[in-house]
Design an enzyme around this catalytic site. Structure first.
Site, PDB file in Angstrom:
ATOM      1  N   ASP A   1       1.196  -1.640  12.273  1.00 52.96           N
ATOM      2  CA  ASP A   1       1.520  -2.179  10.953  1.00 52.96           C
ATOM      3  C   ASP A   1       1.784  -3.680  11.084  1.00 52.96           C
ATOM      4  O   ASP A   1       2.805  -4.087  11.647  1.00 52.96           O
ATOM      5  CB  ASP A   1       2.745  -1.450  10.383  1.00 52.96           C
ATOM      6  CG  ASP A   1       3.011  -1.869   8.944  1.00 52.96           C
ATOM      7  OD1 ASP A   1       3.113  -3.088   8.682  1.00 52.96           O
ATOM      8  OD2 ASP A   1       3.110  -0.985   8.078  1.00 52.96           O
TER       9      ASP A   1
ATOM     10  N   ARG B   1       0.853  -1.181   0.000  1.00 48.88           N
ATOM     11  CA  ARG B   1       0.000   0.000   0.000  1.00 48.88           C
ATOM     12  C   ARG B   1       0.893   1.237   0.000  1.00 48.88           C
ATOM     13  O   ARG B   1       1.739   1.392   0.875  1.00 48.88           O
ATOM     14  CB  ARG B   1      -0.816  -0.049   1.291  1.00 48.88           C
ATOM     15  CG  ARG B   1      -2.066   0.737   1.295  1.00 48.88           C
ATOM     16  CD  ARG B   1      -2.881   0.421   2.532  1.00 48.88           C
ATOM     17  NE  ARG B   1      -2.321   0.948   3.759  1.00 48.88           N
ATOM     18  CZ  ARG B   1      -3.036   1.475   4.751  1.00 48.88           C
ATOM     19  NH1 ARG B   1      -4.344   1.533   4.648  1.00 48.88           N
ATOM     20  NH2 ARG B   1      -2.464   1.908   5.829  1.00 48.88           N
TER      21      ARG B   1
ATOM     22  N   THR C   1      -0.752   7.632  -0.974  1.00 51.46           N
ATOM     23  CA  THR C   1      -2.060   7.568  -1.657  1.00 51.46           C
ATOM     24  C   THR C   1      -2.963   6.474  -1.076  1.00 51.46           C
ATOM     25  O   THR C   1      -4.162   6.461  -1.338  1.00 51.46           O
ATOM     26  CB  THR C   1      -1.868   7.236  -3.150  1.00 51.46           C
ATOM     27  OG1 THR C   1      -1.298   5.912  -3.242  1.00 51.46           O
ATOM     28  CG2 THR C   1      -0.924   8.223  -3.827  1.00 51.46           C
TER      29      THR C   1
ATOM     30  N   ASP D   1       5.153  -5.068   9.575  1.00 49.75           N
ATOM     31  CA  ASP D   1       6.329  -4.677  10.371  1.00 49.75           C
ATOM     32  C   ASP D   1       6.388  -5.436  11.684  1.00 49.75           C
ATOM     33  O   ASP D   1       7.451  -5.854  12.132  1.00 49.75           O
ATOM     34  CB  ASP D   1       6.315  -3.170  10.647  1.00 49.75           C
ATOM     35  CG  ASP D   1       6.714  -2.364   9.420  1.00 49.75           C
ATOM     36  OD1 ASP D   1       7.331  -2.948   8.503  1.00 49.75           O
ATOM     37  OD2 ASP D   1       6.409  -1.161   9.379  1.00 49.75           O
TER      38      ASP D   1
HETATM   39  C1  PRP Z   1      -1.173  -3.968   4.987  1.00 50.91           C
HETATM   40  C2  PRP Z   1      -2.066  -5.148   5.308  1.00 50.91           C
HETATM   41  C3  PRP Z   1      -3.017  -5.165   4.152  1.00 50.91           C
HETATM   42  C4  PRP Z   1      -3.159  -3.694   3.829  1.00 50.91           C
HETATM   43  C5  PRP Z   1      -4.491  -3.228   4.350  1.00 50.91           C
HETATM   44  O1  PRP Z   1      -0.213  -4.323   4.060  1.00 50.91           O
HETATM   45  O2  PRP Z   1      -1.367  -6.349   5.488  1.00 50.91           O
HETATM   46  O3  PRP Z   1      -2.553  -5.888   3.032  1.00 50.91           O
HETATM   47  O4  PRP Z   1      -2.097  -3.017   4.499  1.00 50.91           O
HETATM   48  O5  PRP Z   1      -4.723  -1.901   3.998  1.00 50.91           O
HETATM   49  P1  PRP Z   1      -5.869  -1.487   2.961  1.00 50.91           P
HETATM   50  O6  PRP Z   1      -7.088  -2.230   3.354  1.00 50.91           O
HETATM   51  O7  PRP Z   1      -5.997   0.000   3.190  1.00 50.91           O
HETATM   52  O8  PRP Z   1      -5.397  -1.783   1.584  1.00 50.91           O
HETATM   53  P2  PRP Z   1       0.963  -3.327   3.597  1.00 50.91           P
HETATM   54  O9  PRP Z   1       0.564  -2.585   2.358  1.00 50.91           O
HETATM   55  O10 PRP Z   1       1.394  -2.485   4.768  1.00 50.91           O
HETATM   56  O11 PRP Z   1       2.109  -4.304   3.147  1.00 50.91           O
HETATM   57  P3  PRP Z   1       2.955  -5.370   3.982  1.00 50.91           P
HETATM   58  O12 PRP Z   1       2.027  -6.504   4.323  1.00 50.91           O
HETATM   59  O13 PRP Z   1       4.003  -5.760   3.018  1.00 50.91           O
HETATM   60  O14 PRP Z   1       3.501  -4.691   5.208  1.00 50.91           O
HETATM   61  N1  URA Z   2      -2.230  -2.013   7.383  1.00 47.15           N
HETATM   62  C1  URA Z   2      -1.741  -2.355   8.598  1.00 47.15           C
HETATM   63  O1  URA Z   2      -0.804  -3.159   8.687  1.00 47.15           O
HETATM   64  N2  URA Z   2      -2.295  -1.800   9.683  1.00 47.15           N
HETATM   65  C2  URA Z   2      -3.310  -0.920   9.620  1.00 47.15           C
HETATM   66  O2  URA Z   2      -3.786  -0.450  10.670  1.00 47.15           O
HETATM   67  C3  URA Z   2      -3.802  -0.571   8.341  1.00 47.15           C
HETATM   68  C4  URA Z   2      -3.247  -1.143   7.239  1.00 47.15           C
END
Ligand code: PRP
Ligand code: URA
Length: 211
Positions: free
Chosen positions: A202, A104, A108, A205
């Site tokens: 997150d 994400r 944006t 993370d």
């Molecule tokens: C996080 C989470 C989802 C997304 C949710 O992933 O694991 O995939 O955000 O957010 P949304 O509903 O607003 O799209 P992230 O993009 O942080 O990637 P990661 O899993 O690699 O940390």
């Molecule tokens: N992705 C995450 O990992 N945490 C949040 O709270 C939202 C999106």
């Protein structure tokens, strides 16, 4: 807000509290995410069809139950969805695993696809798409689009997540009304930078110790 099943089993609520706590470190976070995923896998498979099969016990022949119907695939949304795969495989050891890589954009909040690798017979499988977080819903919708583009039937998909915001549930319901959404908790709302409140931060993370 839309259709969503909240799996509020006491064990799940207790374990969620552990992973929400800011002081929970990577090792425990990873372990407890896996435990919650296993409990959720148990429940989301409740409607899997059974058929009769004749077997022999050490004593007699007997007609017993065995799983029938569509085969299963688990589809983690990378990265954080990986944390739920072991728990699902503990309940469904023969399942195939397909990966959808999305991140994400922090400005944006739009999802960007970087990797998709799926079992060849995806159109014939029941799919559990797993991701700990459903925030705006953008990633879940993009993942399901990626699956649909490659032949998956949306009526075969269940989206399983740990923590959802009402905004994400609505967006996913609006985009894919036939995708069943199952969550461990439905939280209050998103903050101004797209994080779920109270949430758990997150998820990627915290699972992988990055940041
Ligand atoms: C996080 C989470 C989802 C997304 C949710 O992933 O694991 O995939 O955000 O957010 P949304 O509903 O607003 O799209 P992230 O993009 O942080 O990637 P990661 O899993 O690699 O940390
Ligand atoms: N992705 C995450 O990992 N945490 C949040 O709270 C939202 C999106």
């Amino acid at each position: 807000m839309g259709r969503v099943t909240v799996m509020d089993h006491p064990l799940i609520q207790h374990k969620l509290t552990i992973i929400r706590r800011v002081e929970t470190g990577t090792k425990d976070f990873r372990q407890v995410v896996s435990e919650i995923a296993m409990l959720m896998a148990y429940e989301v498979t409740r409607d899997m069809p059974l058929e009769d099969i004749e077997i022999e016990t050490p004593l007699v022949k007997s007609v017993e139950k065995t799983l029938s119907g569509k085969k299963v695939a688990i589809i983690p949304i990378l990265r954080a969805g990986i944390g739920m795969v072991d728990g699902f495989l503990a309940m469904l050891p023969a399942a195939k695993v397909g990966h959808v890589g999305l991140y994400r954009d922090e400005e944006t909040l739009q999802p960007h696809e970087y990797f998709v690798k799926l079992p060849a017979d995806i159109s014939e499988r029941k799919l559990f798409v797993v991701d700990p977080m459903l925030a705006t819903g953008g990633s879940a919708i993009a993942a399901i689009e990626a699956l649909e583009k490659r032949g998956a039937k949306t009526s075969n998909i269940k989206f399983v997540c740990l923590v959802a915001a009402p905004e994400g549930v609505k967006a996913l319901n609006d985009a894919y009304p036939d995708v069943e959404i199952v969550v461990a908790a439905l939280d209050d709302r998103l903050n101004e930078i797209g994080y779920i409140l109270p949430g758990l931060g997150d998820a990627g993370d915290r699972l992988f110790g990055t940041k």
